[in-house]
Design a protein around this motif. Structure first.
Motif, short mmCIF file in Angstrom:
data_model
loop_
_atom_site.label_atom_id
_atom_site.label_comp_id
_atom_site.label_asym_id
_atom_site.label_seq_id
_atom_site.Cartn_x
_atom_site.Cartn_y
_atom_site.Cartn_z
N GLN A 97 5.51 22.17 -21.00
CA GLN A 97 6.45 23.18 -21.79
C GLN A 97 6.94 22.32 -22.86
O GLN A 97 7.73 21.31 -22.53
CB GLN A 97 7.39 23.79 -20.82
CG GLN A 97 8.30 25.05 -21.50
CD GLN A 97 7.58 26.18 -21.56
OE1 GLN A 97 6.31 26.41 -21.40
NE2 GLN A 97 8.08 27.29 -22.18
N VAL A 98 7.13 22.64 -24.09
CA VAL A 98 7.56 21.72 -25.19
C VAL A 98 8.94 22.76 -25.70
O VAL A 98 8.64 23.91 -25.99
CB VAL A 98 6.68 21.74 -26.34
CG1 VAL A 98 7.36 21.10 -27.28
CG2 VAL A 98 5.37 20.80 -25.59
N LYS A 148 11.94 11.30 -30.09
CA LYS A 148 10.93 12.42 -30.54
C LYS A 148 12.24 13.23 -31.22
O LYS A 148 12.20 14.46 -30.96
CB LYS A 148 10.45 13.10 -29.29
CG LYS A 148 9.32 12.19 -28.67
CD LYS A 148 8.93 12.95 -27.47
CE LYS A 148 7.82 12.09 -26.67
NZ LYS A 148 7.27 12.72 -25.38
N THR A 149 12.85 12.90 -32.15
CA THR A 149 13.91 13.29 -32.90
C THR A 149 13.57 13.21 -34.23
O THR A 149 13.39 12.13 -34.81
CB THR A 149 15.45 13.03 -32.44
OG1 THR A 149 15.26 13.17 -31.12
CG2 THR A 149 16.37 13.75 -33.20
N VAL A 150 13.61 14.17 -35.29
CA VAL A 150 13.85 14.42 -36.54
C VAL A 150 15.35 14.90 -37.15
O VAL A 150 15.86 15.74 -36.30
CB VAL A 150 12.77 15.21 -37.08
CG1 VAL A 150 12.77 16.69 -36.59
CG2 VAL A 150 12.54 14.95 -38.83
N TYR A 151 15.43 14.13 -38.24
CA TYR A 151 16.83 14.47 -38.65
C TYR A 151 16.63 14.72 -40.07
O TYR A 151 15.62 14.56 -40.89
CB TYR A 151 17.78 13.17 -38.77
CG TYR A 151 17.90 12.48 -37.38
CD1 TYR A 151 17.25 11.25 -37.01
CD2 TYR A 151 18.92 12.86 -36.75
CE1 TYR A 151 17.21 10.63 -35.76
CE2 TYR A 151 19.19 12.39 -35.29
CZ TYR A 151 18.40 11.38 -34.98
OH TYR A 151 18.24 10.92 -33.80
N THR A 201 4.29 18.85 -34.85
CA THR A 201 2.98 18.96 -34.81
C THR A 201 2.12 17.89 -34.09
O THR A 201 2.59 16.82 -34.08
CB THR A 201 2.23 18.88 -36.20
OG1 THR A 201 2.71 19.84 -37.01
CG2 THR A 201 0.67 19.15 -35.92
N GLY A 202 1.90 18.39 -32.81
CA GLY A 202 1.18 17.29 -32.06
C GLY A 202 0.35 18.05 -30.67
O GLY A 202 0.09 19.12 -30.82
N ARG A 203 0.27 17.06 -29.75
CA ARG A 203 -0.30 17.59 -28.43
C ARG A 203 0.43 17.74 -27.24
O ARG A 203 1.56 17.02 -27.42
CB ARG A 203 -1.62 16.72 -27.96
CG ARG A 203 -2.77 16.58 -29.11
CD ARG A 203 -3.83 15.82 -28.52
NE ARG A 203 -5.17 15.77 -29.51
CZ ARG A 203 -5.17 15.28 -30.44
NH1 ARG A 203 -4.34 14.09 -30.86
NH2 ARG A 203 -6.37 15.21 -31.41
N ALA A 204 0.25 18.41 -26.40
CA ALA A 204 1.14 18.64 -25.22
C ALA A 204 0.21 19.10 -23.87
O ALA A 204 -0.64 19.64 -23.94
CB ALA A 204 2.06 19.77 -25.42
N GLY A 205 0.86 18.20 -22.91
CA GLY A 205 0.12 18.48 -21.67
C GLY A 205 -1.28 18.20 -21.62
O GLY A 205 -1.77 17.05 -22.36
N SER A 247 11.50 17.82 -26.56
CA SER A 247 11.46 17.47 -24.93
C SER A 247 10.14 18.39 -24.40
O SER A 247 9.53 18.88 -25.08
CB SER A 247 12.65 18.08 -24.38
OG SER A 247 12.82 19.27 -24.29
N GLY A 248 10.00 17.96 -23.32
CA GLY A 248 8.56 18.15 -22.58
C GLY A 248 7.53 17.27 -22.88
O GLY A 248 7.64 16.05 -23.07
N SER A 249 6.31 17.96 -22.55
CA SER A 249 5.32 16.96 -22.37
C SER A 249 4.30 16.77 -23.96
O SER A 249 3.16 16.56 -23.74
CB SER A 249 4.11 17.48 -21.43
OG SER A 249 3.84 18.82 -21.67
N ILE A 250 5.23 16.77 -25.02
CA ILE A 250 4.48 16.76 -26.45
C ILE A 250 4.26 15.08 -26.54
O ILE A 250 5.02 14.27 -26.04
CB ILE A 250 5.51 17.31 -27.42
CG1 ILE A 250 4.58 17.29 -28.53
CG2 ILE A 250 6.62 16.64 -27.54
CD1 ILE A 250 5.34 18.13 -29.60
N PHE A 251 3.08 14.91 -27.05
CA PHE A 251 2.67 13.61 -27.45
C PHE A 251 2.04 13.60 -28.70
O PHE A 251 1.70 14.66 -29.18
CB PHE A 251 2.12 12.81 -26.14
CG PHE A 251 0.74 13.66 -25.77
CD1 PHE A 251 0.73 14.49 -24.99
CD2 PHE A 251 -0.38 12.78 -26.22
CE1 PHE A 251 -0.49 15.18 -24.56
CE2 PHE A 251 -1.53 13.54 -25.80
CZ PHE A 251 -1.45 14.47 -25.03
N SER A 252 1.54 12.23 -29.26
CA SER A 252 0.66 12.28 -30.22
C SER A 252 1.25 13.02 -31.50
O SER A 252 0.35 13.79 -32.24
CB SER A 252 -0.67 12.55 -29.87
OG SER A 252 -1.65 11.86 -28.93
#
Length: 121
Positions: free
Chosen positions: A1-2, A76-79, A98-102, A25-30
């Motif tokens: 969950q993202v 993993k923060t944007v301002y 934009t990315g991948r998750a889990g 937060s969560g399993s987001i990556f790439s």
């Protein structure tokens, strides 16, 4: 969950400044791109600014020289630093990541819930 959690919106007088934050937060990556969009009443949602993982940025013409986008990749923060705000900047601002998750190999977009920014004249 993202989840994307936005903060920093509010009411300011024209000419003032605000800083928006969006933490993923969560399993987001790439994460390949993070950005901010806005939608004013009766108008379509538009890109305000975004930034790639390599640091390339783009801005809508109306905010160039006034807004600055940045990231803290470790958090993993944007301002979005918004200076010299104008009444026409008034809108709900949404972050997009934009990315991948889990275990899903597909790249997709994730959206925040939106935060209101109002610049009064």
């Amino acid at each position: 969950q993202v989840q994307l959690v936005e903060s920093g919106g509010g009411l300011v007088q024209a000419g003032g400044s605000l800083r928006l934050s969006c933490a993923a937060s969560g399993s987001i990556f790439s994460i390949s791109r993070m950005g901010w969009f806005r939608q004013a009443p009766g108008k379509q949602r538009e890109l305000v600014a975004d930034i790639t993982g390599g640091g390339s940025t783009r801005y809508v013409d109306s905010v160039k020289g006034r807004f600055t986008i940045s990231t803290d990749n470790a958090k993993k923060t944007v301002y979005l630093q918004m200076n010299s705000l104008k009444p026409e900047d008034t809108a709900v601002y949404y972050c997009k990541v934009t990315g991948r998750a889990g275990s899903n190999p597909n790249v997709r977009d994730y959206w925040g819930q939106g935060t209101q920014v109002t610049a009064s004249s």
